[in-house]
Motif scaffolding. Sequence first.
Motif, PDB file in Angstrom:
ATOM      1  N   GLU A  30      18.619   9.682 -10.307  1.00  0.00           N
ATOM      2  CA  GLU A  30      17.769   8.965  -9.351  1.00  0.00           C
ATOM      3  C   GLU A  30      16.932   9.931  -8.522  1.00  0.00           C
ATOM      4  O   GLU A  30      15.752   9.679  -8.261  1.00  0.00           O
ATOM      5  N   GLN A  31      17.521  11.054  -8.128  1.00  0.00           N
ATOM      6  CA  GLN A  31      16.756  12.051  -7.381  1.00  0.00           C
ATOM      7  C   GLN A  31      15.689  12.686  -8.270  1.00  0.00           C
ATOM      8  O   GLN A  31      14.541  12.890  -7.849  1.00  0.00           O
ATOM      9  N   LEU A  32      16.073  12.975  -9.500  1.00  0.00           N
ATOM     10  CA  LEU A  32      15.135  13.568 -10.446  1.00  0.00           C
ATOM     11  C   LEU A  32      13.979  12.611 -10.732  1.00  0.00           C
ATOM     12  O   LEU A  32      12.807  13.009 -10.731  1.00  0.00           O
ATOM     13  N   ALA A  33      14.294  11.336 -10.957  1.00  0.00           N
ATOM     14  CA  ALA A  33      13.263  10.367 -11.325  1.00  0.00           C
ATOM     15  C   ALA A  33      12.308  10.093 -10.171  1.00  0.00           C
ATOM     16  O   ALA A  33      11.085  10.031 -10.365  1.00  0.00           O
ATOM     17  N   VAL A  34      12.851   9.920  -8.971  1.00  0.00           N
ATOM     18  CA  VAL A  34      12.006   9.557  -7.833  1.00  0.00           C
ATOM     19  C   VAL A  34      11.251  10.770  -7.300  1.00  0.00           C
ATOM     20  O   VAL A  34      10.019  10.748  -7.167  1.00  0.00           O
ATOM     21  N   ARG A  35      11.976  11.828  -6.984  1.00  0.00           N
ATOM     22  CA  ARG A  35      11.350  12.949  -6.284  1.00  0.00           C
ATOM     23  C   ARG A  35      10.617  13.901  -7.228  1.00  0.00           C
ATOM     24  O   ARG A  35       9.500  14.336  -6.935  1.00  0.00           O
ATOM     25  N   THR A  36      11.225  14.212  -8.350  1.00  0.00           N
ATOM     26  CA  THR A  36      10.642  15.241  -9.210  1.00  0.00           C
ATOM     27  C   THR A  36       9.664  14.662 -10.223  1.00  0.00           C
ATOM     28  O   THR A  36       8.557  15.184 -10.388  1.00  0.00           O
ATOM     29  N   GLU A  54       0.838  -1.195   0.000  1.00  0.00           N
ATOM     30  CA  GLU A  54       0.000   0.000   0.000  1.00  0.00           C
ATOM     31  C   GLU A  54       0.878   1.251   0.000  1.00  0.00           C
ATOM     32  O   GLU A  54       1.894   1.304   0.702  1.00  0.00           O
ATOM     33  N   PRO A  55       0.526   2.269  -0.792  1.00  0.00           N
ATOM     34  CA  PRO A  55       1.330   3.497  -0.835  1.00  0.00           C
ATOM     35  C   PRO A  55       1.442   4.144   0.543  1.00  0.00           C
ATOM     36  O   PRO A  55       0.494   4.137   1.327  1.00  0.00           O
ATOM     37  N   ALA A  56       2.622   4.677   0.828  1.00  0.00           N
ATOM     38  CA  ALA A  56       2.873   5.343   2.105  1.00  0.00           C
ATOM     39  C   ALA A  56       3.295   6.783   1.853  1.00  0.00           C
ATOM     40  O   ALA A  56       3.626   7.167   0.733  1.00  0.00           O
ATOM     41  N   GLU A  57       3.271   7.579   2.902  1.00  0.00           N
ATOM     42  CA  GLU A  57       3.665   8.985   2.823  1.00  0.00           C
ATOM     43  C   GLU A  57       4.888   9.238   3.712  1.00  0.00           C
ATOM     44  O   GLU A  57       5.046   8.582   4.745  1.00  0.00           O
ATOM     45  N   PRO A  58       5.754  10.192   3.352  1.00  0.00           N
ATOM     46  CA  PRO A  58       5.761  10.912   2.073  1.00  0.00           C
ATOM     47  C   PRO A  58       6.145   9.983   0.922  1.00  0.00           C
ATOM     48  O   PRO A  58       6.983   9.091   1.094  1.00  0.00           O
ATOM     49  N   PHE A  59       5.544  10.206  -0.227  1.00  0.00           N
ATOM     50  CA  PHE A  59       5.628   9.242  -1.310  1.00  0.00           C
ATOM     51  C   PHE A  59       7.058   8.992  -1.769  1.00  0.00           C
ATOM     52  O   PHE A  59       7.474   7.836  -1.935  1.00  0.00           O
ATOM     53  N   ALA A  60       7.833  10.044  -2.018  1.00  0.00           N
ATOM     54  CA  ALA A  60       9.186   9.864  -2.550  1.00  0.00           C
ATOM     55  C   ALA A  60      10.052   9.061  -1.588  1.00  0.00           C
ATOM     56  O   ALA A  60      10.806   8.168  -2.001  1.00  0.00           O
ATOM     57  N   ASP A  61       9.955   9.350  -0.304  1.00  0.00           N
ATOM     58  CA  ASP A  61      10.736   8.596   0.680  1.00  0.00           C
ATOM     59  C   ASP A  61      10.320   7.129   0.691  1.00  0.00           C
ATOM     60  O   ASP A  61      11.161   6.228   0.801  1.00  0.00           O
ATOM     61  N   GLU A  82      -1.717  13.206  -9.728  1.00  0.00           N
ATOM     62  CA  GLU A  82      -2.622  12.063  -9.873  1.00  0.00           C
ATOM     63  C   GLU A  82      -2.364  11.070  -8.736  1.00  0.00           C
ATOM     64  O   GLU A  82      -1.662  10.076  -8.932  1.00  0.00           O
ATOM     65  N   PRO A  83      -2.904  11.293  -7.561  1.00  0.00           N
ATOM     66  CA  PRO A  83      -2.629  10.418  -6.413  1.00  0.00           C
ATOM     67  C   PRO A  83      -2.941   8.947  -6.667  1.00  0.00           C
ATOM     68  O   PRO A  83      -2.289   8.061  -6.088  1.00  0.00           O
ATOM     69  N   ALA A  84      -3.891   8.665  -7.529  1.00  0.00           N
ATOM     70  CA  ALA A  84      -4.258   7.278  -7.807  1.00  0.00           C
ATOM     71  C   ALA A  84      -3.140   6.508  -8.504  1.00  0.00           C
ATOM     72  O   ALA A  84      -3.186   5.269  -8.570  1.00  0.00           O
ATOM     73  N   GLN A  85      -2.127   7.220  -9.008  1.00  0.00           N
ATOM     74  CA  GLN A  85      -1.024   6.560  -9.708  1.00  0.00           C
ATOM     75  C   GLN A  85       0.053   6.042  -8.757  1.00  0.00           C
ATOM     76  O   GLN A  85       0.998   5.381  -9.196  1.00  0.00           O
ATOM     77  N   ALA A  86      -0.062   6.299  -7.467  1.00  0.00           N
ATOM     78  CA  ALA A  86       0.988   5.902  -6.521  1.00  0.00           C
ATOM     79  C   ALA A  86       1.241   4.398  -6.556  1.00  0.00           C
ATOM     80  O   ALA A  86       2.392   3.940  -6.590  1.00  0.00           O
ATOM     81  N   GLY A  87       0.187   3.616  -6.536  1.00  0.00           N
ATOM     82  CA  GLY A  87       0.354   2.168  -6.572  1.00  0.00           C
ATOM     83  C   GLY A  87       0.953   1.680  -7.873  1.00  0.00           C
ATOM     84  O   GLY A  87       1.751   0.728  -7.891  1.00  0.00           O
ATOM     85  N   GLU A  88       0.596   2.336  -8.984  1.00  0.00           N
ATOM     86  CA  GLU A  88       1.146   1.956 -10.282  1.00  0.00           C
ATOM     87  C   GLU A  88       2.641   2.264 -10.363  1.00  0.00           C
ATOM     88  O   GLU A  88       3.411   1.506 -10.959  1.00  0.00           O
ATOM     89  N   VAL A  89       3.044   3.382  -9.774  1.00  0.00           N
ATOM     90  CA  VAL A  89       4.468   3.717  -9.745  1.00  0.00           C
ATOM     91  C   VAL A  89       5.241   2.632  -8.990  1.00  0.00           C
ATOM     92  O   VAL A  89       6.286   2.154  -9.448  1.00  0.00           O
ATOM     93  N   ALA A  90       4.719   2.231  -7.837  1.00  0.00           N
ATOM     94  CA  ALA A  90       5.384   1.192  -7.048  1.00  0.00           C
ATOM     95  C   ALA A  90       5.415  -0.136  -7.798  1.00  0.00           C
ATOM     96  O   ALA A  90       6.419  -0.863  -7.759  1.00  0.00           O
TER      97      ALA A  90
END
Length: 315
Positions: free
Chosen positions: A267-273, A89-96, A282-290
């Motif tokens: 890696e910083q650019l890809a993950v955080r930015t 399940e997605p957690a916050e903060p997302f990038a971390d 698009e918060p619903a994309q968090a699970g798809e990113v993972a």
Amino acid sequence: MRIPKARGELSEALAAVLHDGATTALPADVDATDETDRQLSLWTLYELSYRGFDDVDDELEWQPELLTLRRTLERRFEAELREAFAPPEPAEPFADALFALIEGFDGASVASFVQRDATAEQTLELLRYRTIYHLKEADPTAWVVPRLTTGPKAALMELQYDEYGCGDPNRLHSHLFVRGLEATGLRSEYGAYIDDVPVEVLAQNNAMSLFGLHRRLRGAALGHLAAFEATSSLPSRRMAQGLERLGLPAEMIAYYEEHVEADAVHEQLAVRTICGALVSDEPAQAGEVAFGALACLGLEDRFARRMLADWSAET
């Protein structure tokens, strides 16, 4: 590039169709074929949307029966990926949380083996297999650009601009790999070693195309990118050290040295930015990113374990 050599009934029938355009030869049941045959067929169908084949009509890229076959193979492949690499399940903060997910994945490493133990022959084998991606480096991700909103689109283009040499054709990462191949005495033509690669390489490349070519999988595509970039700098350093240990040419070493510094920034650019901006919009994309990140890591782990097992069997 010529059509790959068939590895089963499906890829044999597909090659015949691509030669003469008669789709009646396609098998009705793709489930009856083995994984290697399916993955090669899917790779071949995807390649129609990249550079195509020397002996195939470009019109076949949008041939309805071939698109139907591609979609059938994609559905099965995606289902397998989702079953194997289901994210938490997605957690916050997302990038971390995404960094933690990537860093917590304990996968096998071919780069560590090359750094310390691989023979020159084993290393050349690895380089041949890596050509399937490195000669189209960043291209699968380019499909995603028009599918993004302003923030992640701008961030992704910053990374892609670097991958494509900042406007200098001699600095394209794929071209740097070409120079390394030529200096090493390996073939540098696009797709030259497709007939030699194991199924794990086909699956890795097909996952990137699957994610990139479907708008609904944009989150998975960017998650895959994030995991790739976040796990590239240290392995690239190890590869460079291994190549130097074996006395391989400076041009090939330079390719990996380029990625030591570049991917530490990426890696910083890809993950955080990039991924951070996508999930913010698009918060619903968090699970798809993972999911995409785990697919990247898991498929590389499968490839690494295959290579290490094969090399171990040689001793």
